[in-house]
Enzyme design. Structure first.
Site, PDB file in Angstrom:
ATOM      1  N   CYS A  42       0.843  -1.197   0.000  1.00 16.96           N
ATOM      2  CA  CYS A  42       0.000   0.000   0.000  1.00 16.96           C
ATOM      3  C   CYS A  42       0.884   1.255   0.000  1.00 16.96           C
ATOM      4  O   CYS A  42       1.994   1.249   0.523  1.00 16.96           O
ATOM      5  CB  CYS A  42      -0.899   0.009   1.232  1.00 16.96           C
ATOM      6  SG  CYS A  42      -2.062   1.402   1.237  1.00 16.96           S
ATOM      7  N   ASP A  44       0.402   3.743   1.710  1.00 18.57           N
ATOM      8  CA  ASP A  44       0.330   4.333   3.057  1.00 18.57           C
ATOM      9  C   ASP A  44       1.729   4.630   3.620  1.00 18.57           C
ATOM     10  O   ASP A  44       2.612   3.769   3.587  1.00 18.57           O
ATOM     11  CB  ASP A  44      -0.416   3.351   3.987  1.00 18.57           C
ATOM     12  CG  ASP A  44      -0.803   3.996   5.307  1.00 18.57           C
ATOM     13  OD1 ASP A  44       0.103   4.442   6.038  1.00 18.57           O
ATOM     14  OD2 ASP A  44      -2.007   4.052   5.610  1.00 18.57           O
ATOM     15  N   ARG A  46       2.819   4.753   6.453  1.00 24.93           N
ATOM     16  CA  ARG A  46       3.197   4.038   7.675  1.00 24.93           C
ATOM     17  C   ARG A  46       3.654   2.611   7.420  1.00 24.93           C
ATOM     18  O   ARG A  46       3.897   1.853   8.351  1.00 24.93           O
ATOM     19  CB  ARG A  46       2.014   4.047   8.653  1.00 24.93           C
ATOM     20  CG  ARG A  46       1.593   5.447   9.062  1.00 24.93           C
ATOM     21  CD  ARG A  46       0.208   5.456   9.668  1.00 24.93           C
ATOM     22  NE  ARG A  46      -0.815   5.047   8.701  1.00 24.93           N
ATOM     23  CZ  ARG A  46      -2.113   4.940   8.976  1.00 24.93           C
ATOM     24  NH1 ARG A  46      -2.532   5.185  10.201  1.00 24.93           N
ATOM     25  NH2 ARG A  46      -2.968   4.585   8.041  1.00 24.93           N
ATOM     26  N   HIS A  98      -2.365  -3.948   5.012  1.00 27.79           N
ATOM     27  CA  HIS A  98      -2.180  -3.547   6.415  1.00 27.79           C
ATOM     28  C   HIS A  98      -3.525  -3.217   7.046  1.00 27.79           C
ATOM     29  O   HIS A  98      -4.397  -2.637   6.394  1.00 27.79           O
ATOM     30  CB  HIS A  98      -1.227  -2.350   6.524  1.00 27.79           C
ATOM     31  CG  HIS A  98      -1.773  -1.089   5.909  1.00 27.79           C
ATOM     32  ND1 HIS A  98      -2.315  -0.077   6.663  1.00 27.79           N
ATOM     33  CD2 HIS A  98      -1.893  -0.699   4.626  1.00 27.79           C
ATOM     34  CE1 HIS A  98      -2.726   0.885   5.853  1.00 27.79           C
ATOM     35  NE2 HIS A  98      -2.483   0.542   4.614  1.00 27.79           N
ATOM     36  N   CYS A 101      -6.248   0.126   6.775  1.00 24.03           N
ATOM     37  CA  CYS A 101      -6.006   0.681   5.430  1.00 24.03           C
ATOM     38  C   CYS A 101      -7.142   1.631   5.024  1.00 24.03           C
ATOM     39  O   CYS A 101      -8.306   1.237   4.957  1.00 24.03           O
ATOM     40  CB  CYS A 101      -5.893  -0.466   4.422  1.00 24.03           C
ATOM     41  SG  CYS A 101      -5.513   0.107   2.757  1.00 24.03           S
TER      42      CYS A 101
HETATM   43 ZN   LIG Z   1      -3.482   1.187   2.898  1.00 27.52          ZN
END
Ligand SMILES: [Zn+2]
Length: 209
Positions: A42, A44, A46, A98, A101
């Protein structure tokens, strides 16, 4: 200081660190790449692929998008996959989702977010496929977590359904496909699914190779 300048300063410090540990670090790294893994994760901020897997530059070939999707009309992802499998000959392809998400979360509601609606539709399809199981889980964090997991499992199946993977399995027996989920609250990764050349391919997706 402008926040972006911190990044450039940090880069200088990183270069010094690397050179003091191994003066030929960049010389070696720039010569070639032979990564063993393709990571589809992803976007993302993090979920930093290299950091959470303890891998070094040169070890991971990385593709990231919103909610780690494998979409059969996404020429970006398909080009990465084809190059990684056929040219770099990676031994493992890892799809890592994750918990928490945002892409999955927004696919589960009815917000109109503009263009990204189109991308998130693919996650709504995952919900539809697994609706019976998901409806049996009380609406809330538990259902959301399970949806994140099922999304990963479906993306691994999407890899199996490509002629790229099927051809490579026939020719070389590789790569192994992995579906993982990362838990931001603990830092841990959980294995969800693993597929190899002997795994079942739904007949409608099988190609004459
Ligand atoms: Zn995500």
């Amino acid at each position: 200081m402008d926040s972006y300048k911190k990044l450039l300063l940090a880069n200088k410090a990183w270069v010094s660190d690397k050179l003091s540990a191994a003066p030929d670090f960049f010389e070696k790294l720039s010569a070639d790449q032979k990564p063993e893994y393709l990571w589809i994760g992803c976007a993302d901020s993090r979920v930093p692929a290299e950091e959470i897997t303890g891998t070094q530059p040169g070890q991971l070939f990385v593709h990231r998008n919103v909610a780690n999707l494998v979409v059969h009309t996404d020429f970006n992802m398909l080009s990465v996959l084809q190059y990684a499998v056929q040219v770099l000959k990676v031994q493992h392809v890892i799809v890592c989702g994750h918990y928490g998400c945002g892409g999955v979360q927004n696919a589960l509601n009815h917000r109109n977010l503009g263009l990204i609606n189109k991308w998130l539709l693919h996650i709504k399809d995952v919900y539809r496929i697994h609706e019976r199981e998901l409806q049996q889980i009380k609406e809330g964090p538990e259902r959301f977590d399970r949806m994140v997991e099922l999304n990963v499992v479906e993306q691994v199946s999407n890899l199996v359904d490509t002629s790229i993977i099927q051809q490579s399995w026939k020719d070389t027996g590789f790569p192994l496909l992995h579906g993982w989920v990362y838990d931001m609250k603990t830092g841990g990764i959980k294995e969800l699914v693993k597929k190899d050349k002997d795994s079942f391919v739904d007949p409608i997706y099988r190609y004459d190779l």
